[in-house]
Design a protein around this motif. Structure first.
Motif, PDB file in Angstrom:
ATOM      1  N   ALA A 202      20.623 -21.472 -34.012  1.00  0.00           N
ATOM      2  CA  ALA A 202      21.818 -22.260 -33.689  1.00  0.00           C
ATOM      3  C   ALA A 202      22.576 -22.624 -34.966  1.00  0.00           C
ATOM      4  O   ALA A 202      23.822 -22.610 -34.989  1.00  0.00           O
ATOM      5  N   LEU A 203      21.843 -22.944 -36.034  1.00  0.00           N
ATOM      6  CA  LEU A 203      22.487 -23.237 -37.313  1.00  0.00           C
ATOM      7  C   LEU A 203      23.171 -21.991 -37.873  1.00  0.00           C
ATOM      8  O   LEU A 203      24.271 -22.073 -38.422  1.00  0.00           O
ATOM      9  N   ALA A 204      22.525 -20.839 -37.710  1.00  0.00           N
ATOM     10  CA  ALA A 204      23.125 -19.595 -38.188  1.00  0.00           C
ATOM     11  C   ALA A 204      24.439 -19.326 -37.457  1.00  0.00           C
ATOM     12  O   ALA A 204      25.432 -18.893 -38.067  1.00  0.00           O
ATOM     13  N   ALA A 205      24.442 -19.591 -36.152  1.00  0.00           N
ATOM     14  CA  ALA A 205      25.671 -19.413 -35.371  1.00  0.00           C
ATOM     15  C   ALA A 205      26.735 -20.420 -35.811  1.00  0.00           C
ATOM     16  O   ALA A 205      27.921 -20.093 -35.909  1.00  0.00           O
ATOM     17  N   LYS A 206      26.299 -21.652 -36.084  1.00  0.00           N
ATOM     18  CA  LYS A 206      27.229 -22.698 -36.533  1.00  0.00           C
ATOM     19  C   LYS A 206      27.936 -22.281 -37.819  1.00  0.00           C
ATOM     20  O   LYS A 206      29.148 -22.518 -37.982  1.00  0.00           O
ATOM     21  N   TYR A 207      27.192 -21.653 -38.743  1.00  0.00           N
ATOM     22  CA  TYR A 207      27.781 -21.243 -40.013  1.00  0.00           C
ATOM     23  C   TYR A 207      28.471 -19.879 -39.911  1.00  0.00           C
ATOM     24  O   TYR A 207      29.004 -19.383 -40.899  1.00  0.00           O
ATOM     25  N   GLY A 208      28.434 -19.273 -38.717  1.00  0.00           N
ATOM     26  CA  GLY A 208      29.102 -17.995 -38.516  1.00  0.00           C
ATOM     27  C   GLY A 208      28.426 -16.831 -39.215  1.00  0.00           C
ATOM     28  O   GLY A 208      29.086 -15.864 -39.604  1.00  0.00           O
ATOM     29  N   LEU A 209      27.112 -16.893 -39.361  1.00  0.00           N
ATOM     30  CA  LEU A 209      26.387 -15.845 -40.093  1.00  0.00           C
ATOM     31  C   LEU A 209      26.153 -14.634 -39.198  1.00  0.00           C
ATOM     32  O   LEU A 209      25.729 -14.754 -38.049  1.00  0.00           O
ATOM     33  N   ALA A 210      26.388 -13.459 -39.747  1.00  0.00           N
ATOM     34  CA  ALA A 210      26.204 -12.218 -38.991  1.00  0.00           C
ATOM     35  C   ALA A 210      24.742 -11.970 -38.630  1.00  0.00           C
ATOM     36  O   ALA A 210      24.445 -11.199 -37.715  1.00  0.00           O
ATOM     37  N   VAL A 211      23.825 -12.625 -39.347  1.00  0.00           N
ATOM     38  CA  VAL A 211      22.396 -12.406 -39.102  1.00  0.00           C
ATOM     39  C   VAL A 211      21.829 -13.349 -38.039  1.00  0.00           C
ATOM     40  O   VAL A 211      20.621 -13.385 -37.820  1.00  0.00           O
TER      41      VAL A 211
END
Length: 385
Positions: A202-211
């Protein structure tokens, strides 16, 4: 270099434990290219820290590119670099192939040939990431080094302590038992308090990370498809010498094509069907080139010799005759009640209250406080069973 004990009259302690603004706190993030370390780097960058991303090239990319689910392969380096570009911090790739081969891969091969079952990820953390990479971080004038490991660093009465992750399903304490006290002073593990991997994604999605949706790595990074034997045969040509499969009385039951293809506790793939009761690998005799099999109850072990102990307790290991703790003898098993009887500060006999099956030389025996989440270190199981 400042630390958590720095005078706080000028600035409050920041989230990494330093009494200065995040913008004045340099942190090197060990980036594998996976979602965990990427989130750590992105989160610290968003908080305003002076982030420097470092990715290690550990082995030949040509072989790695065809392998899915490995860390530090060519695609992973690309992914790490992309995260750094998106979040606006510098990123470096360091060639550690020779160091990794000398410190990890060669021992892995030799241990298997000696009939042990090694855990190279522990040696990688101990000898490469938390040694050479950590020194590189200091050379870059970083205040600390952060990783994406699921483990917690907490401050105790005598300094930094190692604790299990909040999410027991993600806890990586088994692989980090050999972390030294002085290394723990410098390391930070920002994900250890999270309740689940879903929070990380969820944090990765929040930061817009492709991974954000990238699958977790499953295998040892330099072992394609989990095929240990093929890697060892390439590293040590001619190592897979055939021999006999025998029972505990020495009766020959069949043949094998190399001891390195077997591990203690193995049942499937023995090629000795037709027997009344199932048999398991109970011992590997490298000198005689024998795979010794027996009934399941022969796998049960209570007393385990452990050496190369890294002790993280407040008192010296040898200061007591006995320590009542919990221990884990495999990464996939929960901690069990045990007694440690020290022989020296680096060697002990561990007695399990309830016998465990499949205890194997080359695996780690990790110690846990029986009253808390704290890790007291651990050592290496060194005698075959």
């Amino acid at each position: 270099m400042l630390n958590a004990a720095t005078d706080t009259t000028t600035h409050p302690i920041n989230s990494l434990g330093f009494a200065k603004p995040p913008s004045e706190t340099r942190v090197v993030v060990a980036m594998s290219g996976g979602v965990d370390s990427s989130v750590v780097a992105a989160q610290l960058a968003e908080e305003g820290y002076d982030v420097v991303g470092v990715t290690l090239q550990l082995y030949d990319h040509g072989a790695a590119l065809s392998k899915k689910g490995a860390c530090c392969a060519g695609r992973d380096i690309h992914d790490a670099r992309r995260v750094a570009e998106e979040m606006g911090f510098p990123h470096y790739v360091l060639d550690y192939e020779n160091v990794f081969k000398d410190a990890v891969i060669d021992e892995f091969a030799d241990s298997y040939l000696a009939g042990a079952t090694p855990v190279p990820c522990i040696r990688c953390n101990e000898r490469v990431k938390f040694k050479d990479l950590l020194n590189t971080a200091k050379d870059l004038d970083a205040d600390c080094m952060a990783t994406g490991h699921y483990i917690q660093r907490k401050m105790g009465k005598n300094g930094a302590e190692l604790h299990s992750a909040a999410d027991a399903n993600r806890d990586q304490s088994y692989f980090l038992f050999s972390t030294k006290e002085e290394q723990l002073d410098y390391l930070r593990f920002p994900l250890g308090h999270l309740a689940s991997k879903a929070e990380t994604r969820a944090l990765a999605a929040k930061y817009g990370l492709a991974v954000a949706d990238k699958p977790d790595s499953q295998d040892i990074c330099f072992v394609p498809n989990g095929n240990y034997a093929s890697v060892i045969e390439k590293l040590r040509p001619g190592a897979a010498e055939p021999g006999d499969i025998v029972d505990t009385d020495g009766t020959v039951l069949g043949q094998h094509n190399g001891v390195l293809h077997y591990t203690v506790g193995q049942r499937r793939g023995l090629g000795i069907g037709g027997l009344a009761d199932p048999l398991y690998v109970v011992k590997l005799d490298v000198d005689k080139k024998q795979v010794i099999v027996g009934p399941k109850d022969m796998l049960a072990t209570r007393k385990i010799p452990v050496r190369e102990i890294n002790w993280l307790g407040d008192e010296p290991l040898s200061s007591r005759k006995e320590w009542h703790v919990l221990v884990r003898v495999r990464s996939t098993r929960p901690p069990r009640e045990a007694i440690i009887r020290p022989i020296s500060d680096t060697e002990a006999e561990v007695e399990l209250i309830v016998a465990e099956e499949g205890v194997s030389a080359g695996q780690a025996c990790v110690f846990y406080d029986d009253n808390s989440t704290r890790i007291f270190g651990g050592g290496w199981i060194w005698r075959g069973y």
